[in-house]
Design a protein around this motif. Structure first.
Motif, PDB file in Angstrom:
ATOM      1  N   LEU A 241       0.825  -1.207   0.000  1.00  0.00           N
ATOM      2  CA  LEU A 241       0.000   0.000   0.000  1.00  0.00           C
ATOM      3  C   LEU A 241       0.859   1.257   0.000  1.00  0.00           C
ATOM      4  O   LEU A 241       0.523   2.256  -0.641  1.00  0.00           O
ATOM      5  N   SER A 242       2.009   1.210   0.702  1.00  0.00           N
ATOM      6  CA  SER A 242       2.886   2.388   0.741  1.00  0.00           C
ATOM      7  C   SER A 242       3.511   2.654  -0.625  1.00  0.00           C
ATOM      8  O   SER A 242       3.593   3.805  -1.070  1.00  0.00           O
ATOM      9  N   SER A 243       3.950   1.576  -1.322  1.00  0.00           N
ATOM     10  CA  SER A 243       4.546   1.768  -2.650  1.00  0.00           C
ATOM     11  C   SER A 243       3.491   2.216  -3.660  1.00  0.00           C
ATOM     12  O   SER A 243       3.764   3.022  -4.551  1.00  0.00           O
ATOM     13  N   LEU A 244       2.264   1.719  -3.493  1.00  0.00           N
ATOM     14  CA  LEU A 244       1.172   2.125  -4.378  1.00  0.00           C
ATOM     15  C   LEU A 244       0.834   3.605  -4.162  1.00  0.00           C
ATOM     16  O   LEU A 244       0.610   4.352  -5.126  1.00  0.00           O
ATOM     17  N   ALA A 245       0.839   4.024  -2.899  1.00  0.00           N
ATOM     18  CA  ALA A 245       0.573   5.431  -2.600  1.00  0.00           C
ATOM     19  C   ALA A 245       1.674   6.320  -3.160  1.00  0.00           C
ATOM     20  O   ALA A 245       1.397   7.394  -3.722  1.00  0.00           O
ATOM     21  N   LYS A 246       2.933   5.870  -3.043  1.00  0.00           N
ATOM     22  CA  LYS A 246       4.048   6.659  -3.565  1.00  0.00           C
ATOM     23  C   LYS A 246       3.951   6.813  -5.081  1.00  0.00           C
ATOM     24  O   LYS A 246       4.162   7.896  -5.638  1.00  0.00           O
ATOM     25  N   ALA A 247       3.616   5.702  -5.764  1.00  0.00           N
ATOM     26  CA  ALA A 247       3.464   5.760  -7.222  1.00  0.00           C
ATOM     27  C   ALA A 247       2.347   6.721  -7.615  1.00  0.00           C
ATOM     28  O   ALA A 247       2.462   7.458  -8.593  1.00  0.00           O
ATOM     29  N   THR A 248       1.271   6.730  -6.825  1.00  0.00           N
ATOM     30  CA  THR A 248       0.140   7.620  -7.117  1.00  0.00           C
ATOM     31  C   THR A 248       0.533   9.080  -6.954  1.00  0.00           C
ATOM     32  O   THR A 248       0.229   9.928  -7.797  1.00  0.00           O
ATOM     33  N   PHE A 249       1.212   9.397  -5.852  1.00  0.00           N
ATOM     34  CA  PHE A 249       1.640  10.781  -5.617  1.00  0.00           C
ATOM     35  C   PHE A 249       2.662  11.233  -6.659  1.00  0.00           C
ATOM     36  O   PHE A 249       2.633  12.387  -7.110  1.00  0.00           O
ATOM     37  N   ASP A 250       3.574  10.328  -7.049  1.00  0.00           N
ATOM     38  CA  ASP A 250       4.536  10.662  -8.115  1.00  0.00           C
ATOM     39  C   ASP A 250       3.807  10.971  -9.416  1.00  0.00           C
ATOM     40  O   ASP A 250       4.194  11.875 -10.169  1.00  0.00           O
ATOM     41  N   THR A 251       2.745  10.211  -9.662  1.00  0.00           N
ATOM     42  CA  THR A 251       1.958  10.429 -10.884  1.00  0.00           C
ATOM     43  C   THR A 251       1.262  11.783 -10.852  1.00  0.00           C
ATOM     44  O   THR A 251       1.239  12.509 -11.853  1.00  0.00           O
ATOM     45  N   VAL A 252       0.699  12.120  -9.706  1.00  0.00           N
ATOM     46  CA  VAL A 252       0.029  13.429  -9.568  1.00  0.00           C
ATOM     47  C   VAL A 252       1.022  14.556  -9.823  1.00  0.00           C
ATOM     48  O   VAL A 252       0.730  15.515 -10.553  1.00  0.00           O
ATOM     49  N   GLU A 253       2.212  14.434  -9.247  1.00  0.00           N
ATOM     50  CA  GLU A 253       3.234  15.477  -9.406  1.00  0.00           C
ATOM     51  C   GLU A 253       3.661  15.607 -10.866  1.00  0.00           C
ATOM     52  O   GLU A 253       3.724  16.718 -11.414  1.00  0.00           O
ATOM     53  N   THR A 254       3.950  14.475 -11.509  1.00  0.00           N
ATOM     54  CA  THR A 254       4.395  14.507 -12.902  1.00  0.00           C
ATOM     55  C   THR A 254       3.289  15.008 -13.827  1.00  0.00           C
ATOM     56  O   THR A 254       3.525  15.809 -14.733  1.00  0.00           O
ATOM     57  N   THR A 255       2.061  14.528 -13.597  1.00  0.00           N
ATOM     58  CA  THR A 255       0.934  14.938 -14.436  1.00  0.00           C
ATOM     59  C   THR A 255       0.689  16.436 -14.313  1.00  0.00           C
ATOM     60  O   THR A 255       0.430  17.118 -15.315  1.00  0.00           O
ATOM     61  N   ALA A 256       0.782  16.961 -13.100  1.00  0.00           N
ATOM     62  CA  ALA A 256       0.564  18.393 -12.894  1.00  0.00           C
ATOM     63  C   ALA A 256       1.576  19.217 -13.675  1.00  0.00           C
ATOM     64  O   ALA A 256       1.226  20.218 -14.314  1.00  0.00           O
ATOM     65  N   SER A 257       2.847  18.770 -13.656  1.00  0.00           N
ATOM     66  CA  SER A 257       3.874  19.520 -14.385  1.00  0.00           C
ATOM     67  C   SER A 257       3.652  19.435 -15.894  1.00  0.00           C
ATOM     68  O   SER A 257       3.794  20.436 -16.611  1.00  0.00           O
ATOM     69  N   VAL A 258       3.261  18.241 -16.389  1.00  0.00           N
ATOM     70  CA  VAL A 258       3.029  18.074 -17.822  1.00  0.00           C
ATOM     71  C   VAL A 258       1.852  18.929 -18.281  1.00  0.00           C
ATOM     72  O   VAL A 258       1.921  19.633 -19.299  1.00  0.00           O
ATOM     73  N   LEU A 259       0.756  18.884 -17.521  1.00  0.00           N
ATOM     74  CA  LEU A 259      -0.440  19.623 -17.932  1.00  0.00           C
ATOM     75  C   LEU A 259      -0.258  21.127 -17.773  1.00  0.00           C
ATOM     76  O   LEU A 259      -0.856  21.910 -18.521  1.00  0.00           O
ATOM     77  N   PHE A 260       0.571  21.554 -16.812  1.00  0.00           N
ATOM     78  CA  PHE A 260       0.854  22.987 -16.716  1.00  0.00           C
ATOM     79  C   PHE A 260       1.619  23.457 -17.958  1.00  0.00           C
ATOM     80  O   PHE A 260       1.370  24.550 -18.485  1.00  0.00           O
ATOM     81  N   ILE A 261       2.545  22.617 -18.418  1.00  0.00           N
ATOM     82  CA  ILE A 261       3.271  22.952 -19.650  1.00  0.00           C
ATOM     83  C   ILE A 261       2.301  23.032 -20.824  1.00  0.00           C
ATOM     84  O   ILE A 261       2.384  23.936 -21.658  1.00  0.00           O
ATOM     85  N   VAL A 262       1.342  22.089 -20.882  1.00  0.00           N
ATOM     86  CA  VAL A 262       0.364  22.091 -21.974  1.00  0.00           C
ATOM     87  C   VAL A 262      -0.488  23.354 -21.928  1.00  0.00           C
ATOM     88  O   VAL A 262      -0.744  23.987 -22.965  1.00  0.00           O
ATOM     89  N   THR A 263      -0.931  23.750 -20.733  1.00  0.00           N
ATOM     90  CA  THR A 263      -1.774  24.943 -20.637  1.00  0.00           C
ATOM     91  C   THR A 263      -1.010  26.198 -21.055  1.00  0.00           C
ATOM     92  O   THR A 263      -1.531  27.032 -21.798  1.00  0.00           O
ATOM     93  N   ALA A 264       0.241  26.322 -20.552  1.00  0.00           N
ATOM     94  CA  ALA A 264       1.038  27.502 -20.913  1.00  0.00           C
ATOM     95  C   ALA A 264       1.360  27.506 -22.401  1.00  0.00           C
ATOM     96  O   ALA A 264       1.304  28.548 -23.064  1.00  0.00           O
ATOM     97  N   ALA A 265       1.700  26.329 -22.931  1.00  0.00           N
ATOM     98  CA  ALA A 265       2.052  26.249 -24.349  1.00  0.00           C
ATOM     99  C   ALA A 265       0.850  26.487 -25.242  1.00  0.00           C
ATOM    100  O   ALA A 265       0.988  27.010 -26.359  1.00  0.00           O
TER     101      ALA A 265
END
Length: 468
Positions: A301-325
């Protein structure tokens, strides 16, 4: 136009992140010119991410993270060792074959470098390979991630160019094979020059086991096709084939069959029309969860939670780039900057082959300075009208653009794969850059072949379209 582009370049030169530079440059242009209502900024940024295909982004990122924590990377590595570890320069060949398999799950070069790269570089060092050779081959093979389907850059390009993402995925298969062959030939050449042998003893048993696993994977779609030919419904055929696969995996205790099934399920499902590329991303997550929680039981459960939070962080950065671009690219279009730049490029040539040389050079340079997502979002509105005017297939051009940008990931000052591998290998960025340089040769040879032999990219999508 001068205000928009000048402020963007100026902000980048003082060290501002690309996404921030685009957003601030767009805002400055609107404030100075007064030609666009302020509310347009918010509207265009929202419109930039309000797209169904973009739903694939977080799911493919999550799938890659889950694959890493599920122990799948280790199984892929062991399978590749059994398959090609006995060849000259064995672990170099393993590195490339492992990346081909993993690319069918992750869709990103950075996930490939960070996931398999950690295992591969350590193993190659332990077997006496120089850190430079280990880093170089890992960097080159990581570029295969976004070329073989599935691919996050293809999702972004398909959305921007309004072309089929499924067709782009199919178009990446043969170019990926071409790149793999060039890289394997490079490893063989270096191994012969240095008189390297294999890293494991040749074993008919190990090779046969790997061959049986490949055969089982190939029999899965073949069995579905045969059952549908005799009148069995597709749903029943898939269910029966999956049940047989699970039984065989449990009975024979295969090491990597279920991991190898991921690209087969994704590509086969999209080809047969069972799900869209966005739904394929969700299927990749479900498959990764099944393997990690049920088949291999390697997730916690801890590794699954870490993967989820990493995904949220990466997705936020990618989508912010998409919005600005998206707002930046829209202003390039409405201010006629894109048209002026397109006319300027066309003033050099009206021949598509010469244009492709210029486009390659432009995208290569841009890829060294700008994030892949941002580069696609900015360049597509500028270059796509020229591509269509000169009769170049936009799917073929998508392959060219993504491969150029993947090569850019290996270069300073903003090459993310370069920095990831420098951290993993504990080499300086300068030594890592030097180590990667020789591997640009097979990458550029692949780029030339893919650019000037369009059939490499287009044959498979056209064949599948004809079959339908």
């Amino acid at each position: 136009m001068t205000t928009l582009i000048g402020s963007f370049l100026g902000l980048m030169l003082i060290g501002l992140p690309v996404a921030m530079a685009m957003a601030i440059a767009s805002l400055l242009y609107i404030l100075i010119t007064g030609s666009v209502p302020d509310v347009i900024v918010a509207q265009r940024m929202i419109a930039g991410v309000e797209s169904f295909p973009l739903l694939a982004v977080p799911f493919f990122i999550l799938a890659g993270n889950l694959m890493n924590i599920a122990g799948i990377t280790g199984r892929i590595y062991k399978f590749a060792v059994a398959l090609v570890g006995w060849m000259k320069g064995g672990l170099g060949q393993v590195n490339i074959v492992g990346s081909v398999i993993f690319s069918g799950m992750s869709g990103t070069a950075i996930a490939d470098a960070a996931g398999l790269g950690t295992i591969e570089i350590k193993a190659m060092k332990d077997h006496g390979y120089s850190p430079e050779f280990a880093v170089g081959v890992t960097a080159a093979s990581a570029t295969l991630g976004p070329i073989f389907p599935p691919s996050l850059p293809f999702v972004i390009y398909g959305m921007m160019a309004n072309v089929s993402i499924g067709a782009l995925f199919l178009a990446g298969v043969l170019p990926g094979v071409v790149m793999m062959l060039f890289m394997m030939a490079t490893v063989a050449f270096i191994a012969r020059r240095n008189n390297w042998g294999g890293d494991v003893l040749f074993s008919w048993k190990d090779l046969g086991s790997a061959g049986v696993e490949i055969l089982v994977v190939l029999l899965f779609p073949l069995s579905i096709w045969l059952m549908t030919l005799v009148g069995v419904s597709v749903n029943f055929a898939v269910g029966g084939a999956m049940a047989a696969l699970l039984f065989a995996d449990w009975y024979f205790k295969f090491s990597a069959v279920m991991a190898l099934m991921a690209p087969v399920i994704l590509i086969g499902g999209m080809t047969m029309g069972w799900f869209t590329p966005t739904e394929a991303a969700m299927a990749a997550v479900v498959w990764a969860l099944f393997l990690g929680l049920v088949r291999y039981r390697s997730m916690t459960l801890s590794s699954l939670a870490k993967a989820t939070f990493d995904t949220v962080e990466t997705t936020a950065s990618v989508l912010f780039i998409v919005t600005a671009a998206s707002i930046f690219a829209w202003l390039l279009t409405t201010s006629q900057a894109a048209q002026i730049l397109a006319d300027w490029i066309l003033s050099f040539t009206q021949t598509k082959w010469v244009f492709l040389i210029l486009a390659n050079l432009l995208i290569l340079v841009v890829g060294c300075f700008i994030d892949t997502t941002a580069a696609i979002t900015i360049l597509v509105p500028i270059l796509l009208p020229i591509v269509l005017k000169l009769g170049i297939d936009p799917i073929h051009f998508g392959l060219i653009m993504v491969l150029n940008l993947m090569i850019g990931l290996l270069h300073p000052p903003l090459g993310m794969v370069l920095f990831v591998l420098a951290r993993i290998s504990k080499l300086s960025v300068e030594r890592t850059t030097v180590a990667i340089m020789p591997w640009l040769i097979p990458l550029f040879l692949s780029l030339i072949a893919i650019t000037y032999i369009p059939e490499i990219s287009l044959w498979l999508p056209q064949m599948m379209q004809t079959a339908k």
